[in-house]
Scaffold this motif. Structure first.
Motif, short mmCIF file in Angstrom:
data_model
loop_
_atom_site.label_atom_id
_atom_site.label_comp_id
_atom_site.label_asym_id
_atom_site.label_seq_id
_atom_site.Cartn_x
_atom_site.Cartn_y
_atom_site.Cartn_z
N ASN A 160 49.93 52.93 -0.48
CA ASN A 160 50.26 53.56 0.80
C ASN A 160 49.65 52.81 1.98
OD1 ASN A 160 51.71 56.40 0.48
ND2 ASN A 160 50.31 56.15 -1.26
N GLY A 161 49.07 51.65 1.73
CA GLY A 161 48.55 50.82 2.81
C GLY A 161 47.28 51.31 3.44
N PHE A 162 46.49 52.09 2.71
CA PHE A 162 45.23 52.58 3.24
C PHE A 162 44.20 51.46 3.29
CE2 PHE A 162 46.96 56.74 2.52
CZ PHE A 162 46.24 57.59 3.35
N VAL A 163 43.47 51.39 4.39
CA VAL A 163 42.26 50.55 4.48
C VAL A 163 41.09 51.50 4.28
CG1 VAL A 163 40.86 49.06 5.93
CG2 VAL A 163 43.37 48.93 6.04
N PHE A 164 40.28 51.25 3.26
CA PHE A 164 39.22 52.22 2.95
C PHE A 164 37.96 51.52 2.47
CE2 PHE A 164 41.64 51.45 -0.90
CZ PHE A 164 40.69 51.41 -1.91
N TYR A 192 37.53 61.15 1.23
CA TYR A 192 37.26 61.71 2.55
C TYR A 192 38.09 60.95 3.59
CZ TYR A 192 33.21 64.46 1.05
OH TYR A 192 32.38 65.37 0.46
N ILE A 193 38.69 61.68 4.50
CA ILE A 193 39.39 61.08 5.63
C ILE A 193 38.83 61.70 6.91
CG2 ILE A 193 41.60 60.79 6.83
CD1 ILE A 193 42.98 60.70 4.15
N ASN A 194 38.33 60.82 7.79
CA ASN A 194 37.68 61.26 9.03
C ASN A 194 36.58 62.28 8.77
OD1 ASN A 194 39.30 59.62 10.70
ND2 ASN A 194 40.93 61.16 10.72
N GLY A 195 35.80 62.02 7.72
CA GLY A 195 34.65 62.85 7.41
C GLY A 195 34.95 64.16 6.71
N LYS A 196 36.21 64.41 6.41
CA LYS A 196 36.59 65.67 5.76
C LYS A 196 37.13 65.40 4.35
CE LYS A 196 37.65 68.12 10.05
NZ LYS A 196 36.42 68.91 9.95
N LEU A 197 36.72 66.25 3.42
CA LEU A 197 37.14 66.09 2.03
C LEU A 197 38.63 66.37 1.87
CD1 LEU A 197 36.31 65.70 -1.00
CD2 LEU A 197 36.04 68.19 -1.08
N VAL A 198 39.32 65.41 1.25
CA VAL A 198 40.73 65.62 0.90
C VAL A 198 40.79 66.25 -0.49
CG1 VAL A 198 42.93 64.50 0.43
CG2 VAL A 198 41.51 63.71 2.33
N GLY A 199 40.03 65.67 -1.42
CA GLY A 199 40.00 66.20 -2.78
C GLY A 199 39.87 65.10 -3.81
N GLY A 200 40.16 65.46 -5.05
CA GLY A 200 40.09 64.51 -6.16
C GLY A 200 41.45 63.95 -6.50
N LYS A 205 47.19 62.80 -5.89
CA LYS A 205 48.46 62.54 -6.58
C LYS A 205 49.56 63.46 -6.04
CE LYS A 205 50.42 62.70 -11.27
NZ LYS A 205 51.19 63.98 -11.15
N ASP A 206 49.25 64.75 -5.90
CA ASP A 206 50.26 65.70 -5.40
C ASP A 206 50.65 65.38 -3.96
OD1 ASP A 206 50.21 67.01 -7.80
OD2 ASP A 206 48.87 68.62 -7.14
N LEU A 207 49.65 65.07 -3.12
CA LEU A 207 49.95 64.72 -1.73
C LEU A 207 50.82 63.48 -1.65
CD1 LEU A 207 46.43 65.30 -0.11
CD2 LEU A 207 48.50 66.65 0.32
N ASN A 208 50.56 62.54 -2.53
CA ASN A 208 51.35 61.31 -2.55
C ASN A 208 52.79 61.59 -2.96
OD1 ASN A 208 51.73 58.41 -2.48
ND2 ASN A 208 51.71 58.48 -4.73
N GLU A 209 52.96 62.40 -3.99
CA GLU A 209 54.31 62.70 -4.48
C GLU A 209 55.12 63.49 -3.47
OE1 GLU A 209 53.53 64.66 -8.16
OE2 GLU A 209 53.23 62.79 -9.28
N GLU A 210 54.42 64.28 -2.65
CA GLU A 210 55.11 65.08 -1.63
C GLU A 210 55.28 64.33 -0.32
OE1 GLU A 210 52.75 68.58 -1.38
OE2 GLU A 210 53.17 69.20 -3.44
N GLY A 211 54.79 63.09 -0.27
CA GLY A 211 54.92 62.28 0.92
C GLY A 211 53.95 62.64 2.05
N GLU A 212 52.95 63.47 1.74
CA GLU A 212 52.03 63.92 2.78
C GLU A 212 50.83 63.00 2.93
OE1 GLU A 212 50.95 67.99 2.19
OE2 GLU A 212 53.01 68.63 1.81
N LEU A 213 50.50 62.27 1.88
CA LEU A 213 49.30 61.44 1.93
C LEU A 213 49.42 60.34 3.00
CD1 LEU A 213 46.53 60.84 0.65
CD2 LEU A 213 47.69 59.26 -0.91
N LYS A 214 50.56 59.70 3.06
CA LYS A 214 50.75 58.62 4.02
C LYS A 214 50.59 59.12 5.45
CE LYS A 214 53.69 55.47 2.98
NZ LYS A 214 54.93 54.67 2.71
#
Length: 218
Positions: A160-164, A192-200, A205-214
């Motif tokens: 998804n092109g994340f720089v991390f 963590y994104i911007n200091g907030k926990l996204v999850g494991g 995986k679910d966020l990615n499949e739903e197109g929300e992660l990007k």
């Protein structure tokens, strides 16, 4: 003053709300118990007068609330036990006011040290999760993950092109254990994104499949 506990349920509630307990097990028929009870109340009052002191003093009739007595293997009275988050740290059997006062003071100092160490660790964890806009706490490093879920998470982020930035939790036991409590998340990896926990991994995986992660990319 100390708090009298009359049931196992009451003890469990107090233990849940107070990390550091000093507990006197006593009996009405025991003259040494009566002597120590007065000393115990004095120690409790001294602790109450110290705003920084977080010790909670409890009195329990050993035979009346036998579930608690049995839990901490109390076989005679008076017995004073010192509990840190429910775990037995020390115990004193018999009527020894000087020793009880000394060990109570030592216990208070130990608790203060633990609290200070935890405070410093939490400050460090806060800096780590905010070290970069996207922080991945994983087993291993991105080019050499040391568990399957970490490997899959890295792959998703890269797709998804994340720089991390990342932190290898296997390299630091304090961070590994502390971050679980800090984030209230028991497993790794943790994103963590911007200091907030996204999850494991499962959430990622679910966020990615739903197109929300990007869409969450900073």
């Amino acid at each position: 003053m100390s708090t009298t506990v009359n049931s196992f349920e009451e003890f469990e509630l107090l233990q849940k709300d107070n990390k550091y307990l000093v507990v006197l097990f006593w009996a009405e028929w025991s003259k040494p118990s009566i002597q120590i009870s007065a000393v115990f109340d004095q120690l409790a009052q001294q602790a109450n007068n110290n705003a920084a002191n977080k010790l909670k003093f409890l009195k329990i009739e050993a035979e009346k609330v036998h579930q608690v007595s049995g839990k901490y293997n109390v076989k005679s009275v008076p017995t004073v036990v010192f509990l840190s988050q429910g775990k037995l740290v020390n115990s004193i059997v018999g009527a020894n006011p000087a020793d009880i006062a000394l060990q109570t003071n030592n216990f208070a100092k130990t608790c203060d040290t633990v609290k200070e160490e935890k405070k410093l660790l939490n400050e460090r964890l806060e800096k780590l999760v905010n070290q970069a806009p996207v922080m991945l706490f994983m087993k291993g490093v991105p080019d050499q993950p040391q568990c399957g879920f970490s490997n899959k998470t890295v792959a998703i982020l890269r797709e998804n092109g994340f720089v991390f930035d990342s932190f290898n939790i296997l390299s630091d036991q304090a961070v590994r254990n502390g971050l679980k409590e800090y984030s209230n998340w028991p497993t790794y990896p943790q994103l963590y994104i911007n200091g907030k926990l996204v999850g494991g991994y499962d959430i990622i995986k679910d966020l990615n499949e739903e197109g929300e992660l990007k869409e969450m990319k900073p």
